[in-house]
Design an enzyme around this catalytic site. Structure first.
Site, PDB file in Angstrom:
ATOM      1  N   THR A 324       0.838  -1.202   0.000  1.00  0.00           N
ATOM      2  CA  THR A 324       0.000   0.000   0.000  1.00  0.00           C
ATOM      3  C   THR A 324       0.873   1.252   0.000  1.00  0.00           C
ATOM      4  O   THR A 324       2.084   1.192   0.250  1.00  0.00           O
ATOM      5  CB  THR A 324      -0.932   0.058   1.224  1.00  0.00           C
ATOM      6  OG1 THR A 324      -0.136   0.295   2.389  1.00  0.00           O
ATOM      7  CG2 THR A 324      -1.715  -1.233   1.391  1.00  0.00           C
ATOM      8  N   CYS A 325       0.242   2.413  -0.265  1.00  0.00           N
ATOM      9  CA  CYS A 325       0.994   3.667  -0.353  1.00  0.00           C
ATOM     10  C   CYS A 325       1.359   4.230   1.011  1.00  0.00           C
ATOM     11  O   CYS A 325       2.045   5.239   1.104  1.00  0.00           O
ATOM     12  CB  CYS A 325       0.187   4.691  -1.129  1.00  0.00           C
ATOM     13  SG  CYS A 325      -0.099   4.125  -2.802  1.00  0.00           S
ATOM     14  N   ASP A 326       0.868   3.625   2.081  1.00  0.00           N
ATOM     15  CA  ASP A 326       1.092   4.136   3.422  1.00  0.00           C
ATOM     16  C   ASP A 326       2.502   3.762   3.909  1.00  0.00           C
ATOM     17  O   ASP A 326       2.891   2.597   3.861  1.00  0.00           O
ATOM     18  CB  ASP A 326       0.036   3.507   4.339  1.00  0.00           C
ATOM     19  CG  ASP A 326       0.048   4.093   5.723  1.00  0.00           C
ATOM     20  OD1 ASP A 326       1.046   4.728   6.096  1.00  0.00           O
ATOM     21  OD2 ASP A 326      -0.955   3.901   6.434  1.00  0.00           O
ATOM     22  N   SER A 327       3.249   4.772   4.377  1.00  0.00           N
ATOM     23  CA  SER A 327       4.611   4.500   4.885  1.00  0.00           C
ATOM     24  C   SER A 327       4.606   3.582   6.103  1.00  0.00           C
ATOM     25  O   SER A 327       5.632   3.014   6.458  1.00  0.00           O
ATOM     26  CB  SER A 327       5.313   5.797   5.280  1.00  0.00           C
ATOM     27  OG  SER A 327       5.196   6.732   4.256  1.00  0.00           O
ATOM     28  N   ASN A 364      -6.386   0.154  -0.282  1.00  0.00           N
ATOM     29  CA  ASN A 364      -5.635   0.468  -1.501  1.00  0.00           C
ATOM     30  C   ASN A 364      -5.844  -0.573  -2.613  1.00  0.00           C
ATOM     31  O   ASN A 364      -5.104  -0.607  -3.591  1.00  0.00           O
ATOM     32  CB  ASN A 364      -4.126   0.539  -1.172  1.00  0.00           C
ATOM     33  CG  ASN A 364      -3.461   1.803  -1.668  1.00  0.00           C
ATOM     34  OD1 ASN A 364      -2.301   2.034  -1.405  1.00  0.00           O
ATOM     35  ND2 ASN A 364      -4.181   2.636  -2.393  1.00  0.00           N
TER      36      ASN A 364
END
Ligand SMILES: *Cc1c(COP(=O)(O)O)cnc(C)c1O
Length: 383
Positions: A324-327, A364
């Protein structure tokens, strides 16, 4: 004769890679391992074994456990009750969530005919009785000290001992059958926590002075995530001895989740990019791997190349990122993998049966929805 479901069966993880060449994550279920774990628990535990459905509610898993001798299920929602009942019409479900919606209670009582309900508060007792009547068993859940468990399950649910006494007396006065339950916390590393909780339950029961149908010692039996974990036999021995020493004359129930399913499933992921010592794979903390972060688990991993062979090279630490794009979608621990690993290789995470596929969010658009069955024991991860 070949049946359609046979086509979904594989002989090993290498077979999955060869036949599917999956660029998507694959959740691997090993029914033979699950059946063996169920059988061992049912034979070893001095009482009735309920499987805690939330731990892994996939039908392949439920079915294998049932084939291994599990006939009772700890369920917390209508969806879980429906799934268990549809697969195993003879199964006995217990509604073991201490806070239930009225609609769910109606369905549990009227549609599914459940007779066992957990409560930890007087208002919940009123609610359960007003919907399900009194020809039921009220299981009063007591809060227990956290002790050496990885997850505390008494911070949210469970009545303090004096309130538990009141609840038992009240349930009895209104004409219900009564029972007691506790949960020492998940991944409990100290068998003695069960003795301590059982002695607390015995005190509550003596003080309430009502007949009990059973004492449910809950779940919490650990899986062997590379930690120094006592064998299940130690837990069964402590529980059996405590039952005798404390003079507990009623039948025991247990609700294991993790200990039954952890080593019966693995997650096969693929490396989609390597940047130095960082690997970007196709499952992560919003998918099947959330417990690695939340529980600080250190599961066994191995790298497999396209040929199905182990990847070569000395082992060294890598950081692993989810898709996913979440750090935040990163696995905190360093994972030791061969230095030659790269794009297109697979990483298999072992011991992923518990709190994995049932906890996916779909965030996502990434979701692990290919689930395969693999026959036989896991050859590469041996515990
Ligand atoms: C989660 C849960 C279980 C299973 O716990 P494990 O630690 O997986 O054995 C059993 N009973 C209740 C009430 C639970 O909430």
């Amino acid at each position: 004769m070949t049946t359609p479901s046979r086509q979904l069966r594989f002989s090993s993880v290498a077979d999955v890679i060869q036949r599917l060449n999956p660029s998507y994550p694959v959740f691997c279920v090993f029914p033979d391992i699950l059946r063996a774990r169920a059988r061992a628990f049912v034979e070893g535990f001095p009482g009735t074994v309920l499987y805690a459905t939330k731990c892994n509610p996939h039908p392949y898993v439920l079915k294998a456990l049932a084939e291994g001798g599990i006939e009772h299920f700890d369920t917390a929602s209508i969806s879980e009750i429906a799934k268990v009942t549809e697969l195993m019409p003879e199964a006995h479900c217990y509604f073991n969530h201490p806070v239930k919606g009225r609609g769910a209670l109606e369905a549990a009582a009227d549609v599914y005919g459940l007779t066992d309900y957990v409560v930890d508060h007087l208002d919940e007792l009123d609610k359960v009785i007003s919907v399900a009547g009194t020809d039921i068993t009220i299981e009063v859940r007591i809060a227990t000290p956290k002790g050496k468990a990885v997850y505390d399950l008494s911070a949210k649910f469970g009545a303090p001992p004096d309130e538990a006494v009141t609840l038992l007396k009240e349930a009895r006065k209104r004409g219900c059958r009564t029972a007691l339950a506790f949960h020492v916390g998940s991944q409990c590393l100290d068998p003695d926590a069960f003795r301590v909780a059982m002695s607390l339950a015995k005190r509550v029961s003596d003080e309430a002075n009502v007949p009990l149908e059973y004492l449910d010692v809950g779940g919490g039996f650990p899986a062997i995530y590379k930690m120094n974990v006592p064998p299940l036999r130690d837990y069964f021995d402590v529980i059996e001895k405590a039952k005798a020493d404390l003079g507990i004359g009623v039948p025991l129930l247990a609700e294991p989740g993790r200990a039954l399913v952890a080593d019966g499933c693995s997650v096969l992921t693929q490396v989609h990019l390597r940047k130095g010592d960082d690997l970007y794979i196709n499952d992560g903390i919003y998918g099947c791997l959330s417990e690695i972060r939340d529980g600080d688990l250190d599961p066994p991993v191995r790298a497999v190349s396209r040929s199905g062979e182990a990847v070569s090279g000395e082992s060294r630490p890598f950081r692993i990122f989810g898709p996913t794009c979440d750090s935040l979608d990163v696995l905190k621990l360093p994972f030791h993998l061969p230095e030659d690993i790269g794009e297109g290789d697979w990483i298999e995470f072992g011991l992923m049966g518990a709190y994995s596929i049932g906890m996916q969010t779909g965030f996502n658009g990434f979701v692990t929805d290919t689930i395969v069955r693999i026959d036989g024991m896991h050859e590469e991860f041996v515990f």
